[in-house]
Design a protein around this motif. Structure first.
Motif, PDB file in Angstrom:
ATOM      1  N   LEU A 712       0.835  -1.186   0.000  1.00 32.31           N
ATOM      2  CA  LEU A 712       0.000   0.000   0.000  1.00 32.31           C
ATOM      3  C   LEU A 712       0.881   1.251   0.000  1.00 32.31           C
ATOM      4  CD1 LEU A 712      -3.111  -0.021   0.230  1.00 32.31           C
ATOM      5  CD2 LEU A 712      -2.796   0.758   2.553  1.00 32.31           C
ATOM      6  N   ILE A 713       0.500   2.184  -0.837  1.00 29.76           N
ATOM      7  CA  ILE A 713       1.337   3.375  -0.965  1.00 29.76           C
ATOM      8  C   ILE A 713       0.848   4.462  -0.023  1.00 29.76           C
ATOM      9  CG2 ILE A 713       2.019   5.218  -2.534  1.00 29.76           C
ATOM     10  CD1 ILE A 713       1.771   3.097  -4.777  1.00 29.76           C
ATOM     11  N   GLN A 714       1.743   4.936   0.768  1.00 23.85           N
ATOM     12  CA  GLN A 714       1.394   6.076   1.599  1.00 23.85           C
ATOM     13  C   GLN A 714       2.633   6.883   1.910  1.00 23.85           C
ATOM     14  OE1 GLN A 714      -0.564   5.462   5.406  1.00 23.85           O
ATOM     15  NE2 GLN A 714      -0.734   7.659   5.623  1.00 23.85           N
ATOM     16  N   ASN A 715       2.417   8.114   2.286  1.00 27.29           N
ATOM     17  CA  ASN A 715       3.517   8.903   2.800  1.00 27.29           C
ATOM     18  C   ASN A 715       3.922   8.304   4.125  1.00 27.29           C
ATOM     19  OD1 ASN A 715       4.432  10.960   1.128  1.00 27.29           O
ATOM     20  ND2 ASN A 715       2.591  12.152   1.506  1.00 27.29           N
ATOM     21  N   ARG A 716       5.114   7.781   4.163  1.00 26.90           N
ATOM     22  CA  ARG A 716       5.584   7.170   5.395  1.00 26.90           C
ATOM     23  C   ARG A 716       6.304   8.228   6.207  1.00 26.90           C
ATOM     24  NH1 ARG A 716      10.482   2.745   5.976  1.00 26.90           N
ATOM     25  NH2 ARG A 716      10.449   2.708   8.255  1.00 26.90           N
ATOM     26  N   PRO A 717       5.858   8.473   7.424  1.00 24.26           N
ATOM     27  CA  PRO A 717       6.582   9.442   8.243  1.00 24.26           C
ATOM     28  C   PRO A 717       7.966   8.894   8.583  1.00 24.26           C
ATOM     29  CG  PRO A 717       4.430   8.923   9.181  1.00 24.26           C
ATOM     30  CD  PRO A 717       4.704   7.913   8.122  1.00 24.26           C
ATOM     31  N   ILE A 718       8.970   9.715   8.459  1.00 22.07           N
ATOM     32  CA  ILE A 718      10.321   9.320   8.866  1.00 22.07           C
ATOM     33  C   ILE A 718      10.824  10.369   9.843  1.00 22.07           C
ATOM     34  CG2 ILE A 718      10.873   8.012   6.777  1.00 22.07           C
ATOM     35  CD1 ILE A 718      12.332  10.504   5.742  1.00 22.07           C
ATOM     36  N   PRO A 719      11.798  10.025  10.650  1.00 23.45           N
ATOM     37  CA  PRO A 719      12.287  10.999  11.618  1.00 23.45           C
ATOM     38  C   PRO A 719      12.666  12.316  10.925  1.00 23.45           C
ATOM     39  CG  PRO A 719      13.202   8.853  12.109  1.00 23.45           C
ATOM     40  CD  PRO A 719      12.460   8.720  10.809  1.00 23.45           C
ATOM     41  N   ARG A 720      12.216  13.390  11.500  1.00 30.28           N
ATOM     42  CA  ARG A 720      12.447  14.680  10.851  1.00 30.28           C
ATOM     43  C   ARG A 720      13.888  15.136  10.978  1.00 30.28           C
ATOM     44  NH1 ARG A 720       7.614  18.800  11.969  1.00 30.28           N
ATOM     45  NH2 ARG A 720       9.033  20.108  10.770  1.00 30.28           N
ATOM     46  N   ALA A 721      14.632  14.442  11.796  1.00 27.34           N
ATOM     47  CA  ALA A 721      16.054  14.758  11.876  1.00 27.34           C
ATOM     48  C   ALA A 721      16.746  14.508  10.540  1.00 27.34           C
ATOM     49  CB  ALA A 721      16.714  13.926  12.972  1.00 27.34           C
ATOM     50  N   SER A 722      16.081  13.773   9.660  1.00 24.18           N
ATOM     51  CA  SER A 722      16.645  13.532   8.333  1.00 24.18           C
ATOM     52  C   SER A 722      16.519  14.764   7.447  1.00 24.18           C
ATOM     53  CB  SER A 722      15.911  12.370   7.677  1.00 24.18           C
ATOM     54  OG  SER A 722      14.547  12.727   7.484  1.00 24.18           O
ATOM     55  N   GLY A 723      15.750  15.743   7.889  1.00 21.44           N
ATOM     56  CA  GLY A 723      15.500  16.923   7.069  1.00 21.44           C
ATOM     57  C   GLY A 723      14.239  16.771   6.242  1.00 21.44           C
ATOM     58  N   PHE A 724      13.659  15.595   6.260  1.00 19.75           N
ATOM     59  CA  PHE A 724      12.417  15.345   5.541  1.00 19.75           C
ATOM     60  C   PHE A 724      11.430  14.764   6.546  1.00 19.75           C
ATOM     61  CE2 PHE A 724      15.984  14.794   2.656  1.00 19.75           C
ATOM     62  CZ  PHE A 724      15.637  15.646   1.616  1.00 19.75           C
ATOM     63  N   SER A 725      10.154  14.929   6.261  1.00 21.28           N
ATOM     64  CA  SER A 725       9.200  14.381   7.222  1.00 21.28           C
ATOM     65  C   SER A 725       8.532  13.118   6.703  1.00 21.28           C
ATOM     66  CB  SER A 725       8.160  15.425   7.605  1.00 21.28           C
ATOM     67  OG  SER A 725       7.567  15.952   6.449  1.00 21.28           O
TER      68      SER A 725
ATOM     69  N   THR B 100       5.862  16.367  24.057  1.00 18.90           N
ATOM     70  CA  THR B 100       4.953  16.630  22.949  1.00 18.90           C
ATOM     71  C   THR B 100       4.880  18.120  22.627  1.00 18.90           C
ATOM     72  OG1 THR B 100       3.101  16.688  24.483  1.00 18.90           O
ATOM     73  CG2 THR B 100       3.506  14.603  23.355  1.00 18.90           C
ATOM     74  N   ASN B 101       5.724  18.911  23.293  1.00 17.07           N
ATOM     75  CA  ASN B 101       5.677  20.357  23.081  1.00 17.07           C
ATOM     76  C   ASN B 101       6.144  20.722  21.668  1.00 17.07           C
ATOM     77  OD1 ASN B 101       6.557  23.175  23.111  1.00 17.07           O
ATOM     78  ND2 ASN B 101       6.063  23.049  25.286  1.00 17.07           N
ATOM     79  N   SER B 102       5.231  21.241  20.871  1.00 16.23           N
ATOM     80  CA  SER B 102       5.572  21.447  19.456  1.00 16.23           C
ATOM     81  C   SER B 102       6.568  22.588  19.263  1.00 16.23           C
ATOM     82  CB  SER B 102       4.313  21.669  18.625  1.00 16.23           C
ATOM     83  OG  SER B 102       3.548  22.691  19.171  1.00 16.23           O
ATOM     84  N   TYR B 103       6.767  23.417  20.265  1.00 16.37           N
ATOM     85  CA  TYR B 103       7.728  24.521  20.099  1.00 16.37           C
ATOM     86  C   TYR B 103       9.166  24.093  20.396  1.00 16.37           C
ATOM     87  CZ  TYR B 103       3.746  27.340  19.129  1.00 16.37           C
ATOM     88  OH  TYR B 103       2.627  27.850  18.523  1.00 16.37           O
ATOM     89  N   THR B 104       9.335  23.283  21.423  1.00 13.93           N
ATOM     90  CA  THR B 104      10.690  22.750  21.613  1.00 13.93           C
ATOM     91  C   THR B 104      10.998  21.744  20.505  1.00 13.93           C
ATOM     92  OG1 THR B 104       9.927  20.983  23.103  1.00 13.93           O
ATOM     93  CG2 THR B 104      10.637  23.026  24.125  1.00 13.93           C
ATOM     94  N   ASN B 105       9.972  21.014  20.099  1.00 12.35           N
ATOM     95  CA  ASN B 105      10.165  20.085  18.983  1.00 12.35           C
ATOM     96  C   ASN B 105      10.602  20.831  17.725  1.00 12.35           C
ATOM     97  OD1 ASN B 105       9.224  18.117  20.699  1.00 12.35           O
ATOM     98  ND2 ASN B 105       7.321  17.731  19.615  1.00 12.35           N
ATOM     99  N   ALA B 106      10.007  21.996  17.517  1.00 12.63           N
ATOM    100  CA  ALA B 106      10.308  22.755  16.298  1.00 12.63           C
ATOM    101  C   ALA B 106      11.777  23.156  16.247  1.00 12.63           C
ATOM    102  CB  ALA B 106       9.416  23.986  16.216  1.00 12.63           C
ATOM    103  N   VAL B 107      12.337  23.471  17.394  1.00 15.78           N
ATOM    104  CA  VAL B 107      13.760  23.834  17.419  1.00 15.78           C
ATOM    105  C   VAL B 107      14.591  22.659  16.899  1.00 15.78           C
ATOM    106  CG1 VAL B 107      15.689  24.354  18.953  1.00 15.78           C
ATOM    107  CG2 VAL B 107      13.503  25.512  19.271  1.00 15.78           C
ATOM    108  N   TYR B 108      14.247  21.500  17.379  1.00 18.89           N
ATOM    109  CA  TYR B 108      14.935  20.275  16.949  1.00 18.89           C
ATOM    110  C   TYR B 108      14.806  20.089  15.441  1.00 18.89           C
ATOM    111  CZ  TYR B 108      15.872  15.129  17.290  1.00 18.89           C
ATOM    112  OH  TYR B 108      16.358  13.853  17.168  1.00 18.89           O
ATOM    113  N   PHE B 109      13.572  20.210  14.976  1.00 12.64           N
ATOM    114  CA  PHE B 109      13.328  19.968  13.548  1.00 12.64           C
ATOM    115  C   PHE B 109      14.043  20.995  12.669  1.00 12.64           C
ATOM    116  CE2 PHE B 109       9.002  18.251  15.064  1.00 12.64           C
ATOM    117  CZ  PHE B 109       9.555  17.010  15.312  1.00 12.64           C
TER     118      PHE B 109
END
Lengths: 1021, 516
Positions: A712-725, B100-109
């Protein structure tokens, strides 16, 4: 070679084919007439244009307008009477000179149904399909055909998830859920797969709908068939059909008032604010005085009822003129329509102008068939695309405006903000609807031309070239009053798109050794879609007088782009049957699509099916009451490519910056491509039977299906630390299964005729596996993280806290787990799921409900007595849950920042005055839990809707000079909805506007209006 | 005859089949392909430019976590709107935030967003055939930005996942946490590389790009955080030779006329205007919520949905010594009355100098540093200072004092004070190391107020727990509506939690101590 693949190529193909057909023309010659007569149909109506050939001579004639003919035939000659749509008849000429003939309609034509790439005798169909004749749906005062189909077919759920005129119809066939791609089935109109919206299609143009449900029925549409296919055949005049028809209705639409949320009146709200202040003084030591507005609630009455101001009783009207004429060799149909519908929200509406021309020509002894269809349409939407639905939408704002404010000032101007002290400031929703100018115009031209030629007995070449051309423009102006920064903005945008489809196939039909019938099909198909769009946004308007970007002094944004996709396919099918009772079918389609990952462009979609007409067996001969018993089974694979065009490849995005005090362009990868993105494979098994008894008065169909959606095709969430969501990904395996029942009966056939149709479907689903971490949720904030798709669970199960009432007293508070300092006596108590004595957002939320209904059903009844006819269509759903976010996330906000439902007045104020136990206290800092999903938000979404009730009377017009028939009717659409759901539209429960937003979520989509209409249908002589 | 045509049709079909691969190999025509991009110098310049953009997203969250978390600023309470977005931001100030704080999370992102964009450049330029000097300039900028973002991350969140390569598949996105030391090692390597590869500013005003000076300052602050004072001192003393110096007047440093001046070592760029979306709007976020900002900003708008944050605390106002010009330059007073919707009806814009409220009015302090004339609401020209020379002088003074070089420290400290009070008016003379340490810390607090340094300084100098608990106790006395859980500052609270959503996606990520 790429250039070869433009439409010209296919055009050449046509020219070539047309040329060769000229060589094979047979010509007629007229001799002395010594046999004459009249040809009629079985009712005695004359048939013009019937061909009469003297067998073996090539000589012949045609009947004239009165059905008369004359041929130079002598005794012993055989006359062959033939006419399209009628059984051929041979008559041996004796001594008579007058031979009158009555032709019987072709039975072949009657019991055939439309299937993918052709027609098939219904008895020989081995897949799960359902065909509906549009004329049965004619009385409904609706301007979208989807509305007509509601409740008609087992396993096909259609919901209107918004009341926006002409918009928002959602289909789900067999509970199909694509999460990311659209849930819509593929629509194929006269063989043309439709790209994009279907709402420009005038229902009056449609002759039949065929719903292809199982994989064997739909596999020839391969990669687009995962959500099912709906084949639409438009009206083509048939022999004997020459007529002019005029149909019209006029109706009024009104929102049912019993489901409008009862909000606090001006007095009620002032009283609430006063009491809230009293409680703050009492519990929080508040020192500031109460605002003057709230000191004497008694001075207010009901105040402004914003809902009444913003809604209206709105007209809907429709006019269709159909002109059909059919000669023996040619037929033409012209359908012109005009529809207009005002929205039940003020200053909104839509109009549709449509035309369809269908021309068919049969030449060369029925060997050559050519035709074209052209259907231009033009839709004008006015304020029909304002952001009315959803969170923060204008419909929500209607309930949030203060009843203490009038929508218009005494001097005729509009107050900008309509919030009383303490409320969040929102812009006057009445002014938003009155002053917004958003005109959206859609031009659509569907065109197709076909050429079919039978080279040899049983072997035909069929070619089809189709064009789907669209153009959309939008002119939008938001005056300064409607923007928070007082800057008026204007938008001008346009989209131009076209898609062409070229198809050619060879079919071969042959019966050998008397009982072995084969039909083979091999074909090729190419499709290409292209769209160019641009938009310009302007600000700095000197005034609100000129609402076009022309008057803007600053162009604040502009965009322009293009997108394409292409699909290249080969397909084949082989049907075999022995004596028409042992049926076998195999089909395969191979699709190459531009949308998939570089390494995974091609997909193959095979299917097999078999059927056994048990009732044709000799051992069944004793069971006379049994007309048909057919058992069938199928297995096949389909795919889904219904998502964006360049999702599989990394794309560049613009991220501009300022250097040296000037804007400089920045550009880099902004989306993560997936070169391994593979076809979603839906492997579906279907087994069922068809039963007809008592001279076909009672027929019953049952199907069981089981489908595995793999990859099934879906947008898979990935850790945003990768720079992508997210990354578009084949995320996992879903399982769908269910039972479908359909029952058709002619209960009474005497003077009072009663036909009844009942259908029911039980659709189930399970998420078998998902990529890490095993669940996908809506988003990360607790307040709107409404559901999760999690391994081992059903689709879109709701997720949240479990409501356990309010903390009753100090003792209860001490004993119970607390949500930090937000918990106090009289606030919402939720279950401490992990038992750690504390409530937190992560460990104390769980699955709280399932949106999937236990079953859905539809029930239609048609009665006829003398000249009266009555039909009642009902549809319903049982057992699905709805998350009423519209109510709980906003309309019960006890901070006084929004108007609340009236019932919230009965809230906790003290241990002695605990209220209804539903609504907590207002103490500052304790209300947050009320805005987070808890089980209190869930409601039973079961409903029964009377989709349509119509009563008609047909006048006897034997002696009328002008009219052949005249029928008048009155009709009620959405006559009643029986439901315990407290929101406005229970149909939200299997459909949302956007599949990624989940199912069964009510986030302020506006309800379906009830429509009362009267109409006439006339046929002219 | 007929058979020939059948044959022709079949051949026709075959012809179509043979060009099928072209037919379905489509790429977007309205943009440069990601496959062929990253070749020329211009393209790499465009690519590295994008890595600056996430700094803007970072900034609109960073003041919550770096300034409002500290004793410098607080928020304007909004009792009538308890929406989650408000609670989240307030909880950062109140030390009641959770994962779950979206503002501290945002800094990370946003930090990682900048890192991802830098990684693409760093990885791809290595294999490009551009000249060495071009490569150095672009690679150096990307390394600076990567180091800068990791330095933010490591100070806020501790050891975080170390993404050093371009992510191209889903699998690449799942990394476990590295240790704090590993992150610091990488930051130092990148910053050192940037120092080596980048040039000092070629001109003032500067372009706005990262320079050798910016990388030097960054690395110096890293060393200060690691208490490597000698290394920090060595770096900081190279700055004057690169052309940096103080502007004569403190208020002018922030003027939109003096962007990227010789005092500026690194700042985030903005451009006023209705086109292009490059404007800033800090002042509108920092003013008290009001339905009319006109008296303060000169342009009328309603900031009730955006404003009310980062309000200077009385504690900070009290910290300014008498006659410190920086007080008036940094803080203004919006005078008026709060209406029932908790919006300030502003009646006057007042100076903080010797301010007493008019009868029946209250004065709400606001950050004046970022207030300059502009034409459209929410559309200002103000840049945001990241590093400036005064910061460098004070860091240098601190590094020298820590090494016992109090004489040198005083010289650098007093350069900053001379500007604030007038030359020689209020020089510091004490050479006592402990006393001087406090004086320098105090000087940094007022000199760099509202520039997102305070919280990091408190943590770096080990003062955060002590200072914030003392401040919280006072605050709770003044403001009984603060919840009992607030300002219970423990060592755990020196780090923010790893975003819950990241941990749910990647169970290998551990949570910081003290958070669920």
């Amino acid at each position: 070679m790429k250039k070869l693949l433009n439409p010209f190529f296919t055009l050449k193909f046509f020219v070539l084919s047309a040329l060769m057909i000229f060589y094979s023309f047979t010509t007629f010659s007229q001799g002395a007439a010594n046999v004459s007569g009249k040809v009629t149909d079985e009712k005695g109506e004359p048939l013009p244009g019937v061909t009469i050939i003297i067998k073996g001579t090539g000589q012949g004639a045609q009947t004239d307008i009165s059905g008369n003919y004359a041929v130079p035939a002598t005794a012993g000659a055989t006359l062959v009477f033939s006419f399209v749509g009628f059984e051929e008849k041979e008559i041996l000429v004796g001594n008579e000179s007058l031979i009158n003939v009555a032709l019987a309609p072709s039975s072949k034509y009657l019991d055939e149904v439309v299937v993918s790439y052709g027609r098939q005798r219904e008895r020989e169909v081995t897949g799960s399909i359902a065909q509906i004749t549009a004329s049965e749906l004619q009385d409904m005062p609706v301007n979208q055909f989807a509305q007509q189909l509601q409740g008609k077919v087992a396993g096909v759920q259609i919901a209107q998830s918004t009341g926006q005129p002409g918009r928002g119809m959602e289909f789900r066939i067999r509970g199909a859920a694509s999460l990311f791609a659209s849930n819509q089935p593929l629509f194929v109109i006269d063989g043309i797969p439709i790209t994009g919206s279907i709402n420009n299609i005038n229902p009056a143009e449609i002759e039949t709908f065929t719903v292809l449900k199982d994989a064997s029925a739909s596999a020839l549409y391969g990669s687009r068939a995962a959500n099912g296919v709906i084949l639409i055949t438009t009206k083509h005049a048939k022999p004997g059909d020459s007529k002019i028809e005029f149909n019209s209705y006029y109706g009024i639409q009104k929102l049912p008032e019993n489901k409008v949320p009862e909000m606090m009146t001006a007095q009620g709200f002032a009283q609430f604010m006063k009491e809230r202040w009293e409680d703050r003084v009492k519990y929080e030591g508040l020192k500031t005085p109460l605002e003057a507005e709230y000191q004497n609630p008694e001075q207010y009455g009901e105040g402004t009822n914003w809902f009444k101001h913003l809604t209206q009783t709105a007209p809907i009207q429709s006019y269709d003129l159909t002109i059909q004429s059919a000669r023996e060799r040619s037929s033409s149909t012209v359908i012109a329509g005009y529809q207009s519908q005002e929205g039940v929200l003020i200053n909104t509406g839509t109009q549709l102008f449509s035309l369809r021309l269908n021309q068919d020509l049969t030449l060369s002894n029925n060997k050559l068939k050519v035709g074209f269809g052209l259907a231009p349409s033009y839709r004008k939407d006015h304020n029909n695309r304002l952001a009315t639905d959803g969170v923060g939408g204008l419909f929500e704002r209607i309930f949030e405006a203060s009843p203490l404010f009038a929508p218009v000032n005494p001097d005729g101007t509009y107050p900008k903000f309509v919030s009383s002290p303490g409320m969040v400031q929102y812009i006057n929703p009445y002014a938003q609807f009155k002053l917004s100018q958003d005109d959206y115009k859609t031009t659509r031209i569907l065109g197709n031309t076909y050429l079919n030629y039978e080279f040899l007995e049983g072997l035909s070449l069929n070619t089809n070239l189709a064009l789907d051309k669209g153009a959309e423009t939008r002119t939008q102006f938001t005056p300064s009053l409607l923007t928070s920064n007082n800057v008026a903005t204007g938008l001008s945008s346009s989209v131009d798109n076209y898609s062409w489809t070229a198809e050619a196939n060879l079919t071969y039909n042959k019966t050998f050794l008397n009982d072995h019938n084969i039909e083979a099909l091999a074909g090729y198909s190419a499709q290409r879609y292209e769209s160019v769009s641009n938009s310009v946004t302007g600000t700095g308007f000197p005034s609100d007088d000129v609402p076009y970007v022309n008057a803007a002094t600053v162009i604040s944004a502009g965009a322009g782009g293009t997108t394409q996709y292409s699909l290249l396919s080969m397909l084949g099918r082989l049907n075999y049957n022995f004596k028409g009772k042992y049926l076998l079918s195999g089909a395969v389609r191979r699709d190459g699509s531009s949308r998939f990952g570089a390494n995974r462009k091609y997909g193959t979609f095979p299917s097999v099916s078999a059927g056994w007409v048990v009732s044709d067996e000799s051992f069944m001969q004793g069971y006379d009451f049994l007309d048909l018993l057919k058992v069938r089974a199928s297995y096949g694979v389909t795919g889904n490519n219904n998502f964006g065009n360049f999702e599989a490849i990394s794309t560049l995005g613009e991220f501009n910056y300022v250097l040296n005090g000037q804007l400089v362009p920045g550009s880099t990868i902004n989306s993560l491509g997936n070169s391994e993105l593979a076809w979603e494979r839906n492997k579906q098994f279907d087994i069922g039977f068809d039963l007809a008894v008592l001279n076909n008065r009672l027929s019953f169909t049952y199907d069981y299906y089981h489908r595995i959606s793999d990859g099934l095709i879906q947008n898979r969430p990935i850790p945003r630390a990768s720079g992508f969501s997210t990354i578009l990904y084949n995320i996992g395996v879903f399982e769908f299964w269910g039972h479908e029942l359909g029952l058709n009966s002619s209960i009474l056939t005497g003077k009072l005729k009663w036909n009844s149709n009942f259908n029911m479907s039980f659709d189930r689903n399970l998420i078998k596996s998902l990529v890490d971490p095993g669940f996908i949720r809506r988003n990360n904030t607790v307040t709107s993280d409404y559901y999760r798709n999690q391994e081992g669970h059903h689709l879109g199960e709701f997720y949240g806290f479990i409501f356990e009432g309010l903390y009753k007293d100090e003792e209860d508070l001490t004993k119970s787990a607390k949500y930090g300092s937000a918990s106090d006596v009289g606030t919402i108590k939720v279950r401490d799921i992990n038992g750690d004595g504390k409530i937190d957002d992560v460990n104390d939320r769980t699955f709280i409900g399932d949106p999937t209904p236990d079953f859905n059903f539809g029930f239609s009844n048609d009665f006829r007595f003398k000249n009266f006819d009555l039909s009642i269509t009902m549809a319903g759903s049982v057992g699905g849950k709805i998350l009423n976010a519209a109510k709980w996330a906003y309309r019960t906000n006890l901070d006084g920042s929004r108007v609340m439902v009236a019932a919230a007045a009965d809230r906790w104020r003290s241990p002695e005055n605990p209220g209804s136990g539903i609504y907590p206290r207002t103490k500052t800092g304790t209300t947050a839990m009320g805005r987070q999903v808890n089980s209190q938000w869930l409601e039973d979404g079961s409903y029964l809707t009377a989709k349509n009730i119509s009563l008609g009377y047909t006048f006897g017009l034997k002696d009328n000079l002008l009219l052949k028939s005249l029928r008048v009717y009155g009709s009620v659409q959405q006559a009643f909805v029986l439901t315990r759901y407290s929101g406005m539209n229970p149909e939200i429960n299997f459909s949302g506007l956007d599949p990624t937003q989940g199912i069964g979520l009510d986030e302020n989509s506006y309800p379906v209006p009830r429509t009362f209409a009267i109409g006439i249908s006339t046929t002219f002589k | 005859m007929k058979k020939i045509y059948i044959l022709a049709s079949i051949i026709g079909l075959t012809v179509v089949s043979s060009c099928k691969d072209d037919f379905i190999d489509l790429v977007p025509e309205d943009q440069v392909s990601a496959v062929t991009f990253y070749q020329t110098e211009a393209q790499f310049n465009q690519a590295v430019t994008t890595a600056y953009v996430p700094l803007r997203d970072l900034l609109v969250n960073d003041y919550f976590t770096a300034e409002m978390r500290s004793d410098n600023t607080h928020y304007q309470p909004y009792p009538s709107n308890r929406g989650t977005a408000y609670l989240y931001r307030e909880s950062i100030a109140d030390f009641t935030d959770n994962p779950t704080n979206s503002y501290t999370n945002a800094v990370y992102f946003h930090c990682y967003n900048g890192i991802a964009k830098a990684n693409i450049v760093i990885q791809r330029i290595a294999s490009s055939d551009l000249s060495e000097s071009v490569k150095n300039n672009i690679d150096g900028q990307a390394k600076f930005l990567r180091a800068f973002n990791y330095f933010k991350l490591v100070r806020y969140f501790g050891g975080v996942p170390l993404f050093l390569k371009e992510v191209t598949t889903a699998e690449d996105a799942f990394l476990p946490r590295s240790t704090t030391e590993e992150v610091y090692t990488q930051i130092i390597a990148d910053a050192q590389d940037a120092i080596n590869k980048l040039a000092a500013p070629a001109k003032f005003p500067q372009t706005g790009q990262a320079t050798k000076g910016a990388a030097t300052m960054l690395l110096a602050e890293v060393y200060m955080t690691q208490k490597k004072y000698a290394e920090a001192e060595a770096l900081l003393t190279t700055l004057p030779a690169m052309g940096y110096g103080l502007l004569p007047n403190y208020a002018d440093v922030f003027s939109t006329a003096n962007k990227n001046s010789k005092e500026s070592i690194f700042e985030v760029q903005y451009l006023e205007g209705l086109q292009g979306g490059q404007q800033s709007n800090f002042i509108y976020l920092f003013l008290p919520r009001t339905s009319n900002t006109n008296l303060i900003t000169g342009v009328a708008t309603n900031n009730s949905g955006t404003g009310g944050w980062n309000t200077p605390t009385q504690d900070l106002i009290n910290a300014y010594e008498p006659n410190d010009k920086r007080k008036d330059a940094s803080i203004g007073i919006a005078e008026g009355t709060y209406n029932a919707s908790d919006l300030l009806v502003i009646s006057a814009n007042k100076s903080i100098v010797n301010y007493t409220p008019a009868a029946g009015k209250i004065g709400v302090p606001y950050i004046k540093k970022y207030l300059h004339p502009h034409t459209n609401p929410n559309n200002t020209n103000d840049n945001w200072p990241i590093y400036r020379y005064a910061d460098a002088l004070l860091l240098l003074a601190e590094a020298q004092n820590e090494q016992g070089k109090s004489g040198l420290a005083l010289t650098n400290l007093n350069q900053v004070r001379d500007r604030a009070f007038g030359a020689g008016v209020a020089p510091v003379t004490t050479t006592d190391q402990a006393a001087l340490r406090d004086i320098i810390a105090h000087e940094r607090r007022v000199e760099l107020a509202f520039e997102n340094h305070r919280w990091h300084d408190l943590v770096r100098t080990g003062k955060a727990v002590e200072v914030m608990n003392a401040y919280g106790t006072k605050l709770k006395q003044q403001n009984p509506s603060l919840s009992p859980d607030s300002y219970n500052v423990t060592a755990d609270r020196l780090l923010y939690p790893i975003p819950q959503s990241e941990r749910e996606l990647n169970p290998a990520l551990t949570q910081n101590q003290g958070y669920f």
